[in-house]
Design a protein around this motif. Structure first.
Motif, PDB file in Angstrom:
ATOM      1  N   LEU A 156      26.158  20.850  68.592  1.00  0.00           N
ATOM      2  CA  LEU A 156      26.486  22.232  68.247  1.00  0.00           C
ATOM      3  C   LEU A 156      25.751  23.212  69.154  1.00  0.00           C
ATOM      4  CD1 LEU A 156      27.950  24.205  66.395  1.00  0.00           C
ATOM      5  CD2 LEU A 156      26.034  24.052  64.802  1.00  0.00           C
ATOM      6  N   PHE A 157      24.469  22.924  69.424  1.00  0.00           N
ATOM      7  CA  PHE A 157      23.691  23.811  70.289  1.00  0.00           C
ATOM      8  C   PHE A 157      24.329  23.931  71.667  1.00  0.00           C
ATOM      9  CE2 PHE A 157      20.540  24.465  73.622  1.00  0.00           C
ATOM     10  CZ  PHE A 157      19.953  25.651  73.206  1.00  0.00           C
ATOM     11  N   PHE A 158      24.668  22.810  72.272  1.00  0.00           N
ATOM     12  CA  PHE A 158      25.217  22.842  73.626  1.00  0.00           C
ATOM     13  C   PHE A 158      26.668  23.317  73.658  1.00  0.00           C
ATOM     14  CE2 PHE A 158      21.566  20.107  74.469  1.00  0.00           C
ATOM     15  CZ  PHE A 158      21.112  20.660  75.655  1.00  0.00           C
ATOM     16  N   ARG A 159      27.379  23.122  72.551  1.00  0.00           N
ATOM     17  CA  ARG A 159      28.782  23.539  72.516  1.00  0.00           C
ATOM     18  C   ARG A 159      28.928  25.052  72.658  1.00  0.00           C
ATOM     19  NH1 ARG A 159      30.487  20.808  68.021  1.00  0.00           N
ATOM     20  NH2 ARG A 159      30.875  18.991  69.332  1.00  0.00           N
ATOM     21  N   VAL A 160      27.974  25.808  72.126  1.00  0.00           N
ATOM     22  CA  VAL A 160      28.093  27.271  72.163  1.00  0.00           C
ATOM     23  C   VAL A 160      27.426  27.886  73.392  1.00  0.00           C
ATOM     24  CG1 VAL A 160      28.246  27.440  69.647  1.00  0.00           C
ATOM     25  CG2 VAL A 160      26.000  27.609  70.757  1.00  0.00           C
ATOM     26  N   GLN A 161      26.773  27.056  74.212  1.00  0.00           N
ATOM     27  CA  GLN A 161      26.127  27.594  75.406  1.00  0.00           C
ATOM     28  C   GLN A 161      27.159  27.909  76.477  1.00  0.00           C
ATOM     29  OE1 GLN A 161      22.885  28.349  75.153  1.00  0.00           O
ATOM     30  NE2 GLN A 161      23.069  27.416  73.120  1.00  0.00           N
ATOM     31  N   LYS A 162      26.902  28.986  77.203  1.00  0.00           N
ATOM     32  CA  LYS A 162      27.762  29.346  78.326  1.00  0.00           C
ATOM     33  C   LYS A 162      27.354  28.508  79.529  1.00  0.00           C
ATOM     34  CE  LYS A 162      29.053  33.156  81.379  1.00  0.00           C
ATOM     35  NZ  LYS A 162      28.798  34.570  81.753  1.00  0.00           N
TER      36      LYS A 162
END
Length: 199
Positions: free
Chosen positions: A42-48
């Motif tokens: 989830l953390f990396f999924r929302v990173q640009k």
């Protein structure tokens, strides 16, 4: 052109997919439990994830052009942030060229009291809250344009507080190492930054 915009979007999408594949491989090979696996993804999924390295890209152009680009892209953030408002244009150019965008989901602990202060943060969108160390309750809420993590420039470089994303928020961060490198070249701005951080 529209074609160029679409192509750039495709490149960024591809870069994000490569990053997610790497994260998926990591959590699988490390046999992380379901809750940690979900949190990591989830953390990396929302990173640009950009298809370019802004710092390297801007490092190739003359200072005047780099400064104008940085001012156009980040000017509003500078105007809203009291920590940076009185710094020189060249210092801000070097600083923002090295900042990295980060996204934190609501409820995520960004850092805890006592941890080494390795980054300075500027809130671009959303809200971040300071938590009481004993009760865990919210004490202060920081809105867009605020900064935190200023212990990165003040000895002994340890956080005095725990910070949590109150809403899903977008931040810009710069590491202590990058910041120290720039401050060594801009004595005036170092005094301004440290003076503001000590208030």
């Amino acid at each position: 052109s529209i074609g160029s915009v679409i192509q750039n979007m495709d490149l960024s999408h591809q870069a994000h997919r490569v990053k997610m594949d790497a994260v998926s491989t990591y959590v699988r090979e490390r046999s992380l439990p379901k809750d940690l696996r979900k949190e990591m993804l989830l953390f990396f999924r929302v990173q640009k994830v950009a298809a370019y390295n802004e710092s390297e890209l801007l490092g190739e152009v003359p200072m005047d052009l780099r400064s104008n680009v940085i001012h156009y892209v980040y000017g509003k953030q500078v105007e809203r942030c009291s920590l940076l408002r009185n710094c020189s244009k060249h210092f801000l150019t070097e600083c923002f060229a090295r900042m990295v965008p980060q996204t934190y989901i609501s409820g995520t602990i960004i850092f805890r009291k006592g941890e080494y202060a390795n980054s300075l943060y500027v809130i671009i969108k959303g809200k971040v809250e300071m938590l009481d160390h004993d009760t865990g309750k919210s004490v202060i809420t920081f809105p867009e344009g605020s900064y935190f993590g200023e212990k990165a420039v003040i000895p002994p470089f340890r956080h005095d507080e725990t910070m949590r994303a109150r809403t899903t928020c977008k931040l810009l961060s710069i590491t202590k190492e990058e910041l120290d490198f720039i401050l060594d070249q801009y004595e005036y701005d170092k005094n301004v930054l440290v003076g503001q951080a000590l208030r």
